[in-house]
Design an enzyme around this catalytic site. Structure first.
Site, PDB file in Angstrom:
ATOM      1  N   SER A  72       3.790  -1.743   9.888  1.00  0.00           N
ATOM      2  CA  SER A  72       4.291  -2.197  10.212  1.00  0.00           C
ATOM      3  C   SER A  72       5.669  -3.445   9.620  1.00  0.00           C
ATOM      4  O   SER A  72       6.695  -4.180  10.998  1.00  0.00           O
ATOM      5  CB  SER A  72       4.943  -1.615  11.668  1.00  0.00           C
ATOM      6  OG  SER A  72       5.135  -0.666  12.289  1.00  0.00           O
TER       7      SER A  72
ATOM      8  N   GLU B 285      -7.106   4.317   7.669  1.00  0.00           N
ATOM      9  CA  GLU B 285      -7.235   6.511   7.719  1.00  0.00           C
ATOM     10  C   GLU B 285      -7.485   6.080   7.361  1.00  0.00           C
ATOM     11  O   GLU B 285      -8.258   7.698   6.979  1.00  0.00           O
ATOM     12  CB  GLU B 285      -4.912   6.128   6.838  1.00  0.00           C
ATOM     13  CG  GLU B 285      -3.990   5.630   7.629  1.00  0.00           C
ATOM     14  CD  GLU B 285      -3.067   5.628   6.983  1.00  0.00           C
ATOM     15  OE1 GLU B 285      -2.934   5.531   5.542  1.00  0.00           O
ATOM     16  OE2 GLU B 285      -2.053   5.008   7.904  1.00  0.00           O
TER      17      GLU B 285
ATOM     18  N   GLU C  58      -5.396  -5.237  10.967  1.00  0.00           N
ATOM     19  CA  GLU C  58      -4.072  -4.157  10.924  1.00  0.00           C
ATOM     20  C   GLU C  58      -4.148  -3.384  12.357  1.00  0.00           C
ATOM     21  O   GLU C  58      -5.482  -2.358  12.090  1.00  0.00           O
ATOM     22  CB  GLU C  58      -4.506  -3.071   9.324  1.00  0.00           C
ATOM     23  CG  GLU C  58      -4.424  -3.375   8.505  1.00  0.00           C
ATOM     24  CD  GLU C  58      -3.913  -2.345   7.356  1.00  0.00           C
ATOM     25  OE1 GLU C  58      -2.591  -2.924   7.040  1.00  0.00           O
ATOM     26  OE2 GLU C  58      -4.122  -1.735   7.830  1.00  0.00           O
TER      27      GLU C  58
ATOM     28  N   GLY D 159       2.802   2.286  10.386  1.00  0.00           N
ATOM     29  CA  GLY D 159       3.519   3.294  10.430  1.00  0.00           C
ATOM     30  C   GLY D 159       4.019   3.708  11.727  1.00  0.00           C
ATOM     31  O   GLY D 159       4.631   4.743  12.205  1.00  0.00           O
TER      32      GLY D 159
ATOM     33  N   HIS E  72      -9.717   1.449   5.799  1.00  0.00           N
ATOM     34  CA  HIS E  72      -7.474   1.274   5.832  1.00  0.00           C
ATOM     35  C   HIS E  72      -8.367   2.323   6.748  1.00  0.00           C
ATOM     36  O   HIS E  72      -9.320   3.100   6.706  1.00  0.00           O
ATOM     37  CB  HIS E  72      -7.003   1.929   4.861  1.00  0.00           C
ATOM     38  CG  HIS E  72      -6.070   1.517   5.433  1.00  0.00           C
ATOM     39  ND1 HIS E  72      -5.403   3.357   5.981  1.00  0.00           N
ATOM     40  CD2 HIS E  72      -4.903   1.177   4.891  1.00  0.00           C
ATOM     41  CE1 HIS E  72      -4.529   2.500   6.402  1.00  0.00           C
ATOM     42  NE2 HIS E  72      -3.869   1.354   5.706  1.00  0.00           N
TER      43      HIS E  72
ATOM     44  N   ASN F 170       0.861  -0.923  -0.133  1.00  0.00           N
ATOM     45  CA  ASN F 170       0.391  -0.039  -0.090  1.00  0.00           C
ATOM     46  C   ASN F 170       0.824   1.038  -0.112  1.00  0.00           C
ATOM     47  O   ASN F 170       1.662   1.757   0.963  1.00  0.00           O
ATOM     48  CB  ASN F 170      -0.406  -0.110   1.535  1.00  0.00           C
ATOM     49  CG  ASN F 170      -1.215   1.437   1.252  1.00  0.00           C
ATOM     50  OD1 ASN F 170      -1.624   2.203  -0.057  1.00  0.00           O
ATOM     51  ND2 ASN F 170      -2.249   1.623   2.711  1.00  0.00           N
ATOM     52  N   TRP F 171       1.014   2.022  -1.356  1.00  0.00           N
ATOM     53  CA  TRP F 171       2.147   2.859  -1.000  1.00  0.00           C
ATOM     54  C   TRP F 171       0.950   4.403  -0.988  1.00  0.00           C
ATOM     55  O   TRP F 171       2.020   5.079  -0.438  1.00  0.00           O
ATOM     56  CB  TRP F 171       2.504   3.228  -2.700  1.00  0.00           C
ATOM     57  CG  TRP F 171       2.453   2.213  -3.493  1.00  0.00           C
ATOM     58  CD1 TRP F 171       3.588   1.000  -2.628  1.00  0.00           C
ATOM     59  CD2 TRP F 171       3.530   2.289  -4.813  1.00  0.00           C
ATOM     60  NE1 TRP F 171       3.956  -0.027  -3.421  1.00  0.00           N
ATOM     61  CE2 TRP F 171       4.327   1.566  -5.441  1.00  0.00           C
ATOM     62  CE3 TRP F 171       3.475   2.918  -5.825  1.00  0.00           C
ATOM     63  CZ2 TRP F 171       4.774   1.252  -6.416  1.00  0.00           C
ATOM     64  CZ3 TRP F 171       4.174   3.467  -6.834  1.00  0.00           C
ATOM     65  CH2 TRP F 171       5.047   1.919  -7.427  1.00  0.00           C
ATOM     66  N   LYS F 172       0.376   4.350  -0.306  1.00  0.00           N
ATOM     67  CA  LYS F 172      -0.121   5.343   0.245  1.00  0.00           C
ATOM     68  C   LYS F 172       0.006   6.540  -0.437  1.00  0.00           C
ATOM     69  O   LYS F 172      -0.351   6.884  -1.862  1.00  0.00           O
ATOM     70  CB  LYS F 172      -0.511   5.689   1.523  1.00  0.00           C
ATOM     71  CG  LYS F 172       0.446   4.235   2.841  1.00  0.00           C
ATOM     72  CD  LYS F 172       0.235   4.563   4.423  1.00  0.00           C
ATOM     73  CE  LYS F 172       0.240   3.467   4.621  1.00  0.00           C
ATOM     74  NZ  LYS F 172      -0.068   3.242   6.867  1.00  0.00           N
TER      75      LYS F 172
HETATM   76  C1  PEP Z   1      -0.486  -0.445   6.090  1.00  0.00           C
HETATM   77  O1  PEP Z   1      -0.604   1.367   5.987  1.00  0.00           O
HETATM   78  O2  PEP Z   1      -1.745  -1.065   6.049  1.00  0.00           O
HETATM   79  C2  PEP Z   1       0.680  -0.193   6.822  1.00  0.00           C
HETATM   80  C3  PEP Z   1       0.432  -1.104   7.877  1.00  0.00           C
HETATM   81  O3  PEP Z   1       1.360   0.152   7.444  1.00  0.00           O
HETATM   82  P1  PEP Z   1       3.072   0.065   7.827  1.00  0.00           P
HETATM   83  O4  PEP Z   1       3.019  -0.916   7.134  1.00  0.00           O
HETATM   84  O5  PEP Z   1       3.756   1.585   7.016  1.00  0.00           O
HETATM   85  O6  PEP Z   1       2.664   0.331   9.379  1.00  0.00           O
END
Ligand code: PEP
Length: 255
Positions: free
Chosen positions: A215, A101, A169, A175, A99, A11-13
């Site tokens: 992470s 976010e 998640e 993050g 997600h 997931n490049w966001k």
């Molecule tokens: C995500 O955005 O879905 C995610 C898991 O981010 P990260 O790996 O940076 O924690």
């Protein structure tokens, strides 16, 4: 050993401009070309501006492309939004919905996530439905309840193992560099599997992939991916470096 094929999803966001995005997608495609035997599916979810160039960059290399969100409606007056069919038309086969976010930044509710997942299904996309508790909820002992409630509220009618992937998640791990312990991850994944069984029956529940996200990095991927109910990863930060992302894909070896 599970018969579920693992899914390694990046997931490049809201990262990457065109030139760097193409370089990264080509680097992932090149690794896939050489190590096509790795027992996992590989997916890149770039920002919407880069879907077309990323689709072109990975073409023919067994790397799927997905959107990071879609609108629940088929078309119409929704400025700035993207319909699931538009993602499909652009070459996507997956879309992330719900997600944390998006739940936070755009106040998305379970009902909205459910409608988006239904739209994804209708367009022929696999919906990656994200759920997860906050740190406050975990500290209050509500982890299982929160994940159960989000799952129940976010699964549309017609959900099956072919059109849906669940991503657990924990919000406190996204993050932050703070990763769930294997025990914490497996506990929630097992609860999700049990909920899926209650809702969809044992067959679909056993076939459905449940990803861990939060992470995930090359140095913790192996132990997480070896857990009985972890069927892959949704990877943010580490998906922005081809070597790190690929090291996670390699961690699927022998699982
Ligand atoms: C995500 O955005 O879905 C995610 C898991 O981010 P990260 O790996 O940076 O924690």
């Amino acid at each position: 050993m599970s018969t579920r094929r693992k899914l390694i999803a990046g997931n490049w966001k809201m990262n990457m401009l065109r030139a760097d995005g193409i370089v990264l997608a080509e680097a992932v495609a090149a690794r896939r070309r050489v190590e096509n035997w790795l027992p996992c599916d590989v997916l890149i979810c770039p920002p919407s501006t880069l879907i077309a160039p990323v689709v072109a960059a990975v073409a023919g290399n067994d790397v799927a492309v997905g959107g990071q969100d879609c609108h629940a409606k088929v078309s119409g007056a929704h400025t700035g939004d993207t319909a699931a069919a538009m993602l499909k038309d652009a070459g996507c086969s997956y879309v992330i919905v719900g997600h944390s976010e998006r739940r936070t930044d755009h106040a998305e509710t379970d009902a909205m996530v459910k409608a988006k997942a239904a739209a994804a299904h209708a367009a022929g996309l696999v919906a990656i439905i994200c759920i997860g508790e906050t740190l406050a909820e975990r500290d209050a002992g509500k982890t299982i309840d929160v994940n159960r409630t989000q799952l129940q509220g976010s699964l549309p009618e017609g959900t099956n193992a072919n059109n849906t992937v669940i991503a657990y998640e924990p919000v406190w791990a996204i993050g932050t560099g703070r990763v769930a312990t294997p025990e914490q991850a497996q506990e929630v994944h097992a609860v999700i599997r049990a909920e899926l069984e209650a809702r969809l029956g044992a067959d679909e529940a056993n076939k459905m992939r449940i990803l861990y996200g939060g992470s995930m990095k090359p140095d913790n991927a192996k132990i997480l991916l070896a857990l009985p109910d972890v069927d892959g990863g949704l990877i943010g930060g580490a998906s922005l470096k081809a070597d790190d992302f690929w090291a996670i894909a390699r961690a699927c070896e022998d699982e």
